[in-house]
Every structure is written in structure tokens, then in C-alpha cells.
Design an enzyme around this catalytic site. Structure first.
Site, mmCIF file in Angstrom:
data_model
loop_
_atom_site.group_PDB
_atom_site.id
_atom_site.type_symbol
_atom_site.label_atom_id
_atom_site.label_comp_id
_atom_site.label_asym_id
_atom_site.label_seq_id
_atom_site.Cartn_x
_atom_site.Cartn_y
_atom_site.Cartn_z
ATOM 1 N N ASN A 168 -9.670 6.386 -5.433
ATOM 2 C CA ASN A 168 -10.855 6.694 -6.236
ATOM 3 C C ASN A 168 -10.432 7.255 -7.593
ATOM 4 O O ASN A 168 -9.244 7.386 -7.870
ATOM 5 C CB ASN A 168 -11.776 7.664 -5.483
ATOM 6 N N LYS A 200 3.334 -7.913 2.285
ATOM 7 C CA LYS A 200 2.292 -8.145 1.286
ATOM 8 C C LYS A 200 1.370 -9.264 1.776
ATOM 9 O O LYS A 200 1.844 -10.332 2.183
ATOM 10 C CB LYS A 200 2.956 -8.539 -0.041
#
Ligand code: C5P
Length: 400
Positions: free
Chosen positions: A210, A289
Site C-alpha cells: 500500500n 516467477k
């Protein structure tokens, strides 16, 4: 006995018309029993003769960075170690800019770099120079780093302008020095603070997070230290240096933050949950990934531990202050959170406003507790933090 009696103070004087007021400050400090060494920048010597300060302090004045004689008496590192407090008065705009950047091209700047205890600066400059956003940004950055900013005052200036920029009078500075040496309201208390965001890994290169900058939590750590507390700051990844004297424990995820808090909370008298902890984490982190093989993908998320609620549910919880960042109905949601999370106090602010909340330099806070509330009007985060810690300390003392 005067509170500054026997206190060791380095008085830094930079080049500005207010340099003459530093002589008066020195006189008052000596009268109060302080031990003072004066360091002048070369520009300061254009305004006041070093001899004035030498006569008033009874000691040689330090000016030249390459002065072998001065260095052999007490070198600049030793001088920084010797001081209980360094006061730069007046602090010119140029000096403030250099100090912010970490320059060391005069003796006073090298001392600021080497000083581990407190540095206070008393800005003094023309009101336009003070209002300039470069100066304001420099002062904000220094305050965030723990520098005490004393003043400036408003009024008539040497150049004929009227406005904010005059150096505080010597008596006012002496008062601030006295207050600085007064035992703080949280002397001897252990304060544990969480700050910043958390990062919840999706795979080895991606995460959910955030916009929390950590500025409020770091300002609180600094304010609590200045109030005399021993502070441990459990911090998510942020771009800030820890305030001096604060022990920082760096973490990434909410689970790591929770573990770091639980390891230390039994020692804490006060817990301040300022971190913007991610509510959810990825259920299954990928070890490799993730490749973009399909047009859509779904992430399954699970709830993170609510750190502050775990702390307040302990048998013997510390006095706890929580935060509520809301976009609407601020007071109602904050009051709900105060009781639901069993907090002693909650500081609520409206996010999504350009002047307050995440990533900004200023804040406006509504403080609630069981039977009271107080609004802290818009101010810099260090100033809000100072007021918040002051009120919190009073509440803490009342309850304990
Ligand atoms: O529920 P909400 O996230 O709005 O609550 C905010 C308060 O709770 C803040 O004090 C925050 O630091 C704390 N909190 C926490 N752990 C979480 C979520 C929030 O400590 N997982």
C-alpha cells in the site's frame, strides 16, 4: 539550580544579521551555568567578531576546519561527542540546505554530521527565503531526521520585510533549551511502534502493498524519544532513516511484523500501531516467477493476523494507541475500531485528501478515547506526533 547548569552546549553561529543575537544567547547560557563552546562558520565572522564569543564564553572559538591548533585542543569529533546539545542560532537558509544534504565543507557542518545527540536549529532569514518551497522541504526533511526546529518568529525583518523568518529572541531560545533538558513525560518508558506498509509476496519478484510512507510512525518514534522513552520501531519497507536513538527492526510481511512485535511486547509499557498492515496475504506464494500464460489470473488471499488486536487481547496488554485511516465517516468508524480492537486511544485521519494521510508531509488527526476526544488541526507530521505523544503520555499516566 538552573536546569542547564553544567550542561555542555555547542553553539553554532552561521552567517546572518541575527548572529548578534547569538552573543546574547551565549551570555544567558553562561549565566545559567552551561558550559558552551562556540563554532562559527566563516560567513558568521563577517557579521560578528569571534572575539566577542571568545570573551563571553571564556574559550577559543572554533572556525577553521583545518586549524591544527584547535584540532589538537579538542578535535571536531570529540567536540560533537562532548556536547549534550548542539544549537545552531542563527541557522541561515544556505546552512539549512547544506545540512539537509549532508555537506561537510565547514567545521559546523562536519559537527552536525558527527553529532549523535540532539541538534536544534533556529532558522533566521528573509520571509520570502523562508517561505520558499526549497527551504520548507529542507526543514521538513531535517525535522523528520530528528533535528529540532526552533522558530522562526514573525515580525519586522532587518531588510524591511514583515513576515515569518526572524530568529527567536535569546530568552525564547533559552526557554526551549531548558525544556529540552527537562525530564520528558515518558522518561524510562518502553515504547513499541509499528510503522510503514507491509509487503505480501506473490512470487519472488512481485508483492501486494500500500501507499504508506512510514512518515507518521517515524515522527512518533522521534517524538516519543524526545519525551524520554526508549523506543523500538518495527518498520515495514520505507525510505526513511531511523530517528537517532531509536532501535529499528526491519520487516517485510505482516506475519514478520507480528512476530517481531510479539517477541518484544512483554517489555513494552506503550504500544503504538501505526503500520498500514496488509489485511490479506497470498495463500500460496509461488516459488518461481509466475508467467503470463493466460489472459486472466486469480490470486487466492487469506487474512493476515490483526497485530493490534492480538496485543490488546494479551493478559497484561500495554497501553495501546491504534490508527484509523478512513475515506468517509471518520469519527464513527474510528469509534467502532476503538471498542472492537480494545484500544486505549485511536488516532483517525481522512485519507485520499491531498494534505493528509498516506505519503503526505502534513496530517490532521481526530483523537478518541473512551470518554474524550480532541482534534489536532492540520500541521506537519512531526508537530502532530509531538502533540499526540504529549496527550498520550497524559492519558497513560492517568490510567497507570
Ligand atoms: O482494521 P484497520 O486496518 O483499519 O485498523 C487499523 C489499526 O489496526 C492500525 O492501528 C493498524 O496498525 C492496526 N492493524 C494491525 N494489524 C493488522 C491490521 C491493522 O495491527 N493486520
Amino acid at each position: 539550580m538552573h536546569i542547564t547548569h553544567k550542561k555542555k552546549i555547542v553553539l553554532g553561529v552561521t552567517g546572518g544579521i541575527a548572529a548578534y543575537k547569538a552573543a546574547e544567547l551565549l551570555r544567558l547560557l553562561i549565566k545559567a551555568g552551561a558550559e558552551v563552546r562556540v563554532v562559527m562558520t566563516p560567513a558568521a565572522c563577517e557579521f560578528v567578531q569571534p572575539l566577542t564569543f571568545q570573551a563571553l564564553s571564556g574559550h577559543r572559538v572554533y572556525i577553521d576546519i583545518f586549524d591544527a591548533e584547535a584540532e589538537s585542543a579538542m578535535d571536531h569529533i570529540e567536540l560533537a561527542r562532548w556536547a549534550d546539545l548542539m544549537v545552531v542560532a542563527p541557522a541561515s537558509a544556505d546552512f539549512i540546505a547544506k545540512m539537509r544534504q549532508g555537506y561537510g565543507d565547514n567545521l559546523l557542518l562536519t559537527l552536525c554530521l558527527a553529532e549523535k545527540k540532539s541538534i536544534a536549529i533556529a532558522p533566521a532569514m528573509n520571509q520570502q527565503m523562508y517561505a520558499n518551497s526549497a527551504t520548507q522541504e529542507n526543514l521538513t526533511a531535517l525535522a523528520e531526521r530528528g533535528t529540532l526546529i526552533w522558530g522562526p518568529d514573525a515580525g519586522e525583518q532587518a531588510c524591511g520585510d514583515v513576515g515569518l523568518g526572524r530568529m527567536l529572541e535569546a530568552e525564547a531560545l533559552l526557554q526551549l533549551i531548558n525544556t529540552h533538558f527537562q525530564p520528558g513525560k515518558l522518561t524510562g518508558r518502553q515504547v513499541l511502534i509499528t510503522a510503514g506498509p507491509t509487503r505480501e509476496a506473490i512470487d519472488p519478484v512481485r508483492y501486494i502493498s500500500n501507499h504508506s510512507s512510514g512518515k507518521m510512525g517515524y515522527a512518533l518514534a522521534q517524538a516519543a524519544t524526545q519525551a524520554g522513552a526508549n523506543v523500538t520501531l518495527v518498520s515495514g519497507p520505507v525510505n526513511l532513516a531511523p530517528p537517532s536513538g531509536v532501535e529499528r527492526v526491519s520487516v517485510n510481511s505482516a506475519v514478520e511484523m507480528c512476530d517481531a512485535v510479539m517477541d518484544r511486547v512483554s517489555d513494552a509499557d506503550i504500544f503504538i500501531a501505526c503500520a498500514a498492515v496488509a489485511d490479506y496475504r497470498v495463500a500460496q506464494q509461488s516459488e518461481q516467477k509466475i508467467k503470463k500464460t493466460s489472459d486472466q489470473m486469480q490470486l487466492s488471499l487469506i487474512r493476515n493476523p490483526d497485530i493490534v488486536s492480538i496485543v490488546t487481547a494479551l493478559d497484561n496488554p500495554p497501553f495501546t494507541l491504534g490508527f484509523a485511516a478512513e475515506t468517509e465517516n471518520v469519527e464513527k468508524y474510528a469509534a467502532d475500531k476503538l471498542s472492537r480492537k480494545k484500544l486505549d486511544m485511536i488516532a483517525a485521519n481522512q485519507v485520499g485528501n491531498p494534505e493528509t494521510g498516506f505519503g503526505t508531509d502534513s496530517n490532521e488527526v481526530l483523537l478518541l478515547w473512551e470518554d474524550g476526544k480532541q482534534i489536532l488541526p492540520l500541521a506537519s507530521k512531526p508537530e502532530i506526533a509531538r502533540q499526540l505523544i504529549d496527550i498520550l503520555a497524559d492519558r497513560y499516566v492517568k490510567i497507570n
